[in-house]
Write an enzyme that holds these catalytic residues in place. Sequence first.
Site, short mmCIF file in Angstrom:
data_model
loop_
_atom_site.label_atom_id
_atom_site.label_comp_id
_atom_site.label_asym_id
_atom_site.label_seq_id
_atom_site.Cartn_x
_atom_site.Cartn_y
_atom_site.Cartn_z
N ARG A 170 0.82 -1.23 0.00
CA ARG A 170 0.00 0.00 0.00
C ARG A 170 0.85 1.27 0.00
O ARG A 170 0.48 2.26 0.63
CB ARG A 170 -0.95 0.03 1.21
N SER A 219 -10.53 -0.53 4.31
CA SER A 219 -9.70 -0.70 5.50
C SER A 219 -9.06 0.63 5.88
O SER A 219 -8.40 1.27 5.06
CB SER A 219 -8.59 -1.73 5.23
N GLU A 289 -4.14 3.52 6.56
CA GLU A 289 -4.02 3.28 5.12
C GLU A 289 -4.72 4.40 4.36
O GLU A 289 -4.30 4.80 3.28
CB GLU A 289 -4.68 1.94 4.77
C1 FAD Z 1 -15.60 -0.94 0.29
C2 FAD Z 1 -14.13 -0.69 0.02
C3 FAD Z 1 -13.27 -1.77 -0.13
C4 FAD Z 1 -11.91 -1.56 -0.38
N1 FAD Z 1 -11.11 -2.65 -0.53
C5 FAD Z 1 -9.79 -2.46 -0.81
C6 FAD Z 1 -8.92 -3.59 -1.00
O1 FAD Z 1 -9.32 -4.73 -0.94
N2 FAD Z 1 -7.62 -3.34 -1.25
C7 FAD Z 1 -7.13 -2.08 -1.35
O2 FAD Z 1 -5.92 -1.92 -1.62
N3 FAD Z 1 -7.92 -1.00 -1.17
C8 FAD Z 1 -9.24 -1.15 -0.91
N4 FAD Z 1 -10.04 -0.07 -0.72
C9 FAD Z 1 -9.45 1.29 -0.73
C10 FAD Z 1 -9.48 2.00 -2.09
O3 FAD Z 1 -10.53 1.53 -2.92
C11 FAD Z 1 -8.16 1.84 -2.81
O4 FAD Z 1 -7.08 2.41 -2.07
C12 FAD Z 1 -8.18 2.48 -4.21
O5 FAD Z 1 -7.00 2.13 -4.90
C13 FAD Z 1 -8.30 4.00 -4.17
O6 FAD Z 1 -8.61 4.42 -5.48
P1 FAD Z 1 -9.37 5.79 -5.74
O7 FAD Z 1 -9.46 5.98 -7.22
O8 FAD Z 1 -10.64 5.84 -5.01
O9 FAD Z 1 -8.31 6.81 -5.15
P2 FAD Z 1 -8.57 8.03 -4.15
O10 FAD Z 1 -9.14 7.53 -2.88
O11 FAD Z 1 -9.30 9.10 -4.87
O12 FAD Z 1 -7.06 8.49 -3.89
C14 FAD Z 1 -6.20 7.64 -3.15
C15 FAD Z 1 -4.76 8.12 -3.35
O13 FAD Z 1 -4.41 7.97 -4.72
C16 FAD Z 1 -3.98 9.21 -5.27
N5 FAD Z 1 -4.42 9.25 -6.68
C17 FAD Z 1 -5.66 8.96 -7.16
N6 FAD Z 1 -5.68 9.07 -8.50
C18 FAD Z 1 -4.43 9.42 -8.88
C19 FAD Z 1 -3.80 9.71 -10.14
N7 FAD Z 1 -4.47 9.63 -11.30
N8 FAD Z 1 -2.49 10.04 -10.14
C20 FAD Z 1 -1.80 10.13 -8.97
N9 FAD Z 1 -2.32 9.88 -7.76
C21 FAD Z 1 -3.62 9.54 -7.71
C22 FAD Z 1 -4.65 10.26 -4.41
O14 FAD Z 1 -3.93 11.49 -4.44
C23 FAD Z 1 -4.60 9.61 -3.04
O15 FAD Z 1 -3.34 9.80 -2.43
C24 FAD Z 1 -11.41 -0.24 -0.47
C25 FAD Z 1 -12.28 0.85 -0.32
C26 FAD Z 1 -13.62 0.63 -0.08
C27 FAD Z 1 -14.54 1.81 0.04
#
Ligand code: FAD
EC number: 1.3.1.98
Length: 297
Positions: A170, A219, A289
């Site tokens: 992560r 998480s 996280e």
């Molecule tokens: C129900 C649920 C279940 C989940 N299960 C998991 C799991 O099993 N495993 C897991 O790893 N995570 C999980 N997550 C967490 C989350 O979905 C992940 O971390 C996901 O990768 C975040 O993606 P996002 O597009 O929503 O990013 P955001 O939440 O919008 O951003 C997260 C980070 O990524 C950066 N970012 C986003 N887009 C870009 C870009 N284009 N360029 C540079 N930086 C960027 C942001 O600045 C920030 O620091 C879960 C979340 C939920 C709500």
Amino acid sequence: MNAAAYADRPAVRRHEPMARHTSWRVGGPADVYCEPHDLPELQAFLAELPADVPLLWIGLGSNLLVRDGGFRGAVVCLGKGFAQIETLPDGGLRAGAGLPCARLAQHCGRAGLAGGEFLAGIPGTVGGALAMNAGAHGGETWQRVTAVQTIDRAGTLHRRLPEAYRIAYRSVSGPPGEGFVAAEFAFEAAPVEQVQAAIHALLRRRAATQPLRLANAGSVFRNPPGDFAARLIEAAGLKGLTCGRAQVSELHANFIVNLGGACAADIETLIDTVQARVEAASGVHLEPEVRRVGEAS
Ligand SMILES: Cc1cc2nc3c(=O)[nH]c(=O)nc-3n(C[C@H](O)[C@H](O)[C@H](O)COP(=O)(O)OP(=O)(O)OC[C@H]3O[C@@H](n4cnc5c(N)ncnc54)[C@H](O)[C@@H]3O)c2cc1C
């Protein structure tokens, strides 16, 4: 930033409530919010953005706590033109960073490509998965990445190989100040039924073990080496602990849910309380996280 800037750009909004863009449904306004439809629009926005304005890239906000005072700076959320998938001549896939991970997994399912099943359960974008090295069920995003395309503050594109990044659980660090625009992935050929069955099994397991009906950000804490954050939180007796309208989930102790009407301060206080009480009970310091950004109100 002066008030007239960006007035003629439909992709740009001012004082945009970030609660609309986070899965916790909390967060105050961003000074400037840009959802570029395509690359030229993104490049034009970056070219006009003063170098000293803080820039935050977001995807679906599924790992993000934006504080109630909002974000003093500019937020970029990639629009529909960044959500394409194409098959490369070598059989790999190129996906835009705005593509939801679930759609990439579905594509793999239909195409008979194994190795990306875990992405089906991650409710974020490819860009967010690259930034977080999102993973589940033994799979991690960067295990499958062969190259990425990034963009810097000046709007210049770069093609980068995984070697340019320090990648861990992560955690990803690479050339500073760049956002992800696209990624290339390598998956393995496998029977369509097998890939789709694995995706369905994984989604069923999540529906049974995660509080998906309430707003959450997955998480909250990383798992410490050799243990599980959820186990430690439950052992400390914190399931169901509430602060305002935020609650440590009764179903999954490493989730904090918005019971409806929570503010970011409720969630942040709960995160800090859980961290302190787990440390007092077990001696383990849990690392969040979820990413916290912005200002308290
Ligand atoms: C129900 C649920 C279940 C989940 N299960 C998991 C799991 O099993 N495993 C897991 O790893 N995570 C999980 N997550 C967490 C989350 O979905 C992940 O971390 C996901 O990768 C975040 O993606 P996002 O597009 O929503 O990013 P955001 O939440 O919008 O951003 C997260 C980070 O990524 C950066 N970012 C986003 N887009 C870009 C870009 N284009 N360029 C540079 N930086 C960027 C942001 O600045 C920030 O620091 C879960 C979340 C939920 C709500």
